[in-house]
Each structure stands twice: as C-alpha cells, then as structure tokens.
Write a protein that holds these residues in place. Structure first.
Motif, PDB file in Angstrom:
ATOM      1  N   ASN A  59       0.841  -1.192   0.000  1.00 40.73           N
ATOM      2  CA  ASN A  59       0.000   0.000   0.000  1.00 40.73           C
ATOM      3  C   ASN A  59       0.879   1.246   0.000  1.00 40.73           C
ATOM      4  OD1 ASN A  59      -2.320  -1.542   0.114  1.00 40.73           O
ATOM      5  ND2 ASN A  59      -2.451  -1.473   2.345  1.00 40.73           N
ATOM      6  N   SER A  93      -6.669   5.241   2.545  1.00 47.40           N
ATOM      7  CA  SER A  93      -5.549   4.384   2.909  1.00 47.40           C
ATOM      8  C   SER A  93      -4.564   4.203   1.780  1.00 47.40           C
ATOM      9  CB  SER A  93      -6.081   3.006   3.350  1.00 47.40           C
ATOM     10  OG  SER A  93      -6.917   3.142   4.476  1.00 47.40           O
ATOM     11  N   LYS A  95      -3.362   3.286  -2.158  1.00 49.04           N
ATOM     12  CA  LYS A  95      -3.683   2.275  -3.154  1.00 49.04           C
ATOM     13  C   LYS A  95      -2.617   1.188  -3.151  1.00 49.04           C
ATOM     14  CE  LYS A  95      -4.405   1.616  -8.122  1.00 49.04           C
ATOM     15  NZ  LYS A  95      -4.376   2.246  -9.461  1.00 49.04           N
ATOM     16  N   SER A  96      -3.038  -0.039  -3.473  1.00 51.15           N
ATOM     17  CA  SER A  96      -2.102  -1.157  -3.514  1.00 51.15           C
ATOM     18  C   SER A  96      -1.503  -1.299  -4.901  1.00 51.15           C
ATOM     19  CB  SER A  96      -2.813  -2.461  -3.131  1.00 51.15           C
ATOM     20  OG  SER A  96      -3.202  -2.444  -1.782  1.00 51.15           O
ATOM     21  N   ASN A 145       3.202   0.436   3.406  1.00 53.37           N
ATOM     22  CA  ASN A 145       3.038  -0.725   4.272  1.00 53.37           C
ATOM     23  C   ASN A 145       2.437  -1.872   3.467  1.00 53.37           C
ATOM     24  OD1 ASN A 145       0.127  -0.419   4.285  1.00 53.37           O
ATOM     25  ND2 ASN A 145       0.436   1.257   5.727  1.00 53.37           N
ATOM     26  N   PRO A 147      -0.652  -4.854   3.244  1.00 53.84           N
ATOM     27  CA  PRO A 147      -2.027  -5.009   3.723  1.00 53.84           C
ATOM     28  C   PRO A 147      -2.171  -6.027   4.839  1.00 53.84           C
ATOM     29  CG  PRO A 147      -1.761  -6.019   1.560  1.00 53.84           C
ATOM     30  CD  PRO A 147      -0.511  -5.241   1.826  1.00 53.84           C
ATOM     31  N   PRO A 165      -5.041  -9.053   8.590  1.00 55.86           N
ATOM     32  CA  PRO A 165      -4.635  -7.670   8.283  1.00 55.86           C
ATOM     33  C   PRO A 165      -3.791  -7.040   9.384  1.00 55.86           C
ATOM     34  CG  PRO A 165      -6.883  -7.688   9.062  1.00 55.86           C
ATOM     35  CD  PRO A 165      -6.452  -9.136   9.000  1.00 55.86           C
TER      36      PRO A 165
END
Length: 266
Positions: A59, A93, A95-96, A145, A147, A165
């Motif tokens: 992320n 948060s 985006k991945s 980070n 997820p 998580p």
C-alpha cells in the motif's frame, strides 16, 4: 492368575503405554531451560525483517497538505481532511500496487521503481527519492506498508489459506485461526516453509517448548506454509489416551472372538 493371563495383561499394558500420546507432547509453551531472556528479564524476541518479493502487494499513501492536488497520483493521495473522517474520501488508505516479475512497481508519471528484496523502510526511502525528483519535498509525506500477512496451513488443523490484516502474527495465533491443532498433531516437529528473494527456507520448530518464542520462525511472514504432520498414533488408530486405547483393544478382541464363533458354528 495363570501365567498366560499375566502375559496377556502385560501385553495390554505395554501396548497402552506405547500407543498413548503423553500430555507433555500436547501442551503448548512448556517451561524450557533454553529460553533466552533479555537484560530486563523479558522474553527475547527475534522477529525477522521482511524483504519484498515478486507478487507482493504494498500500500502506498501520499499525504499532501490541504489544497494541494497531485492529479497523476490522485488514487494514492489523501489530505488532512480525508484522514480525519471526511466521508468524501475515495482512498484514505492509499492504493495497492504489485511487485512485478522484474522486481519493479510502477507509479503514474514517476514510472518504474525497483523494490525487490528491500525492506519496507528501504522501499519507502526509494519511493521518496523518485517522488521528490518530480514533486517538492514539502508537498507530501509518503507512507508504505503491506495489507497484512497471508499464510497456508496444511495437515492436522483446519487446512487452508488464511489472511490476517496485521504485521505481528505468531504461530499460536495462526493455530487458533485454523481452529487449533488436532490431538494427533506432532507439535514437536512443526515444519515451516518460508520463501525469500534468495529461495525457500525450511525450518522445524517445537511448539511445546517456550524457547520457540526465541525463534525467528515463531513469527509469521507473508507466504509462509505451515505443515503439521500427524503422530504415529494416528496411523495405528489405537487411541489418544489409556481409556481409549484399552477400549479399542478390547473392542477389537471382542470382534475377533465374535467372528471366530460365527464361523465355528456354521
């Protein structure tokens, strides 16, 4: 008692003693003289630092000051109002993005950034370096980070693929998530397969000893495979404790006698 009966009784006791699973092989985290403590008398943990691998999802969140818009990175961007609970936040948060087969991630306008084998801290620093080549350093703060942790359990538990998580997750928590180990699980020889950028590692840990908490394999990492093999009692099918064993043995003897007299009377 006739010698023949005594010998038979000894045989029953011997089979019972050798086929039952001792309590010490079922209980978790028993006192162990090999346990290492730090200078404060606390358990010495050895949680390894994770290094990014191909297909990992990370992320990325770019926190900008109010009023500043980074159009190309809008999916990754948050502002102070978004992080304080604004319901219009589309991506609070971040985006991945996936670590591709060539070891790179790809971001709009910035392009490809090679992250394979880096820790999360190193990855953040490298993304920052590339980001600040284009954008002002005072414009945004970058956070990276993962997820969570995905792992696989196979064998004497609720086998399957699991995801949690969070980042600090240990074997005991994994067993609880998998519905605990079965009574015939070999807790003295839990196998763990761990992938690294250099290849696959294999380790064996004894979850009945408290010194397992000093092991780096007590802490799970993404893509870990936990293999829980059965003890030999499962193959024998005699029983897990003395009562079950005796009941099974006498039940078998009764069945044999019944079959004998059935064919004898034909």
């Amino acid at each position: 008692m006739k010698p023949k009966n005594i010998h038979f009784l000894y045989l029953i006791l011997l089979v019972t003693a050798t086929s039952c699973i001792p309590l010490k092989d079922i209980k978790y985290i028993q006192p162990d003289e090999k346990l290492k403590l730090n200078e404060h008398g606390m358990i010495e943990f050895n949680r390894p630092v994770y290094h990014l691998q191909v297909n990992d999802m990370i992320n990325i969140r770019v926190a900008t000051r109010e009023g500043l818009k980074l159009e190309e990175l809008r999916e990754f961007t948050t502002t102070p109002s978004q992080t304080t609970g604004n319901s219009n936040s589309s991506s609070p948060s971040g985006k991945s993005v996936r670590v591709q087969e060539d070891g790179n991630i790809e971001l709009p306008r910035i392009g490809k950034i090679y992250l394979l084998g880096l820790t999360l801290q190193q990855a953040r620093e490298k993304v920052e370096t590339e980001f600040y080549k284009i954008y002002e350093q005072s414009a945004a703060f970058i956070e990276i980070n993962m997820p969570g942790i995905n792992f696989t359990v196979v064998g004497e538990a609720a086998s399957g693929n699991y995801f949690v998580p969070q980042y600090d997750f240990n074997l005991l928590e994994a067993f609880a998530m998998a519905g605990d180990l079965t009574p015939v699980a070999d807790r003295n020889n839990i196998q763990i397969l761990r992938t690294t950028p250099e290849g696959t590692q294999r380790a064996v840990v004894d979850i009945t000893k408290e010194s397992v908490m000093n092991s780096e394999y007590f802490w799970l990492q993404p893509n870990d495979v936990i293999i829980i093999n059965p003890r030999r009692q499962k193959q024998w099918g005699i029983g897990l404790n003395p009562i079950q064993t005796v009941t099974t043995i006498f039940g078998g003897i009764a069945s044999i006698i019944g079959i004998y007299f059935f064919f004898k009377n034909l």
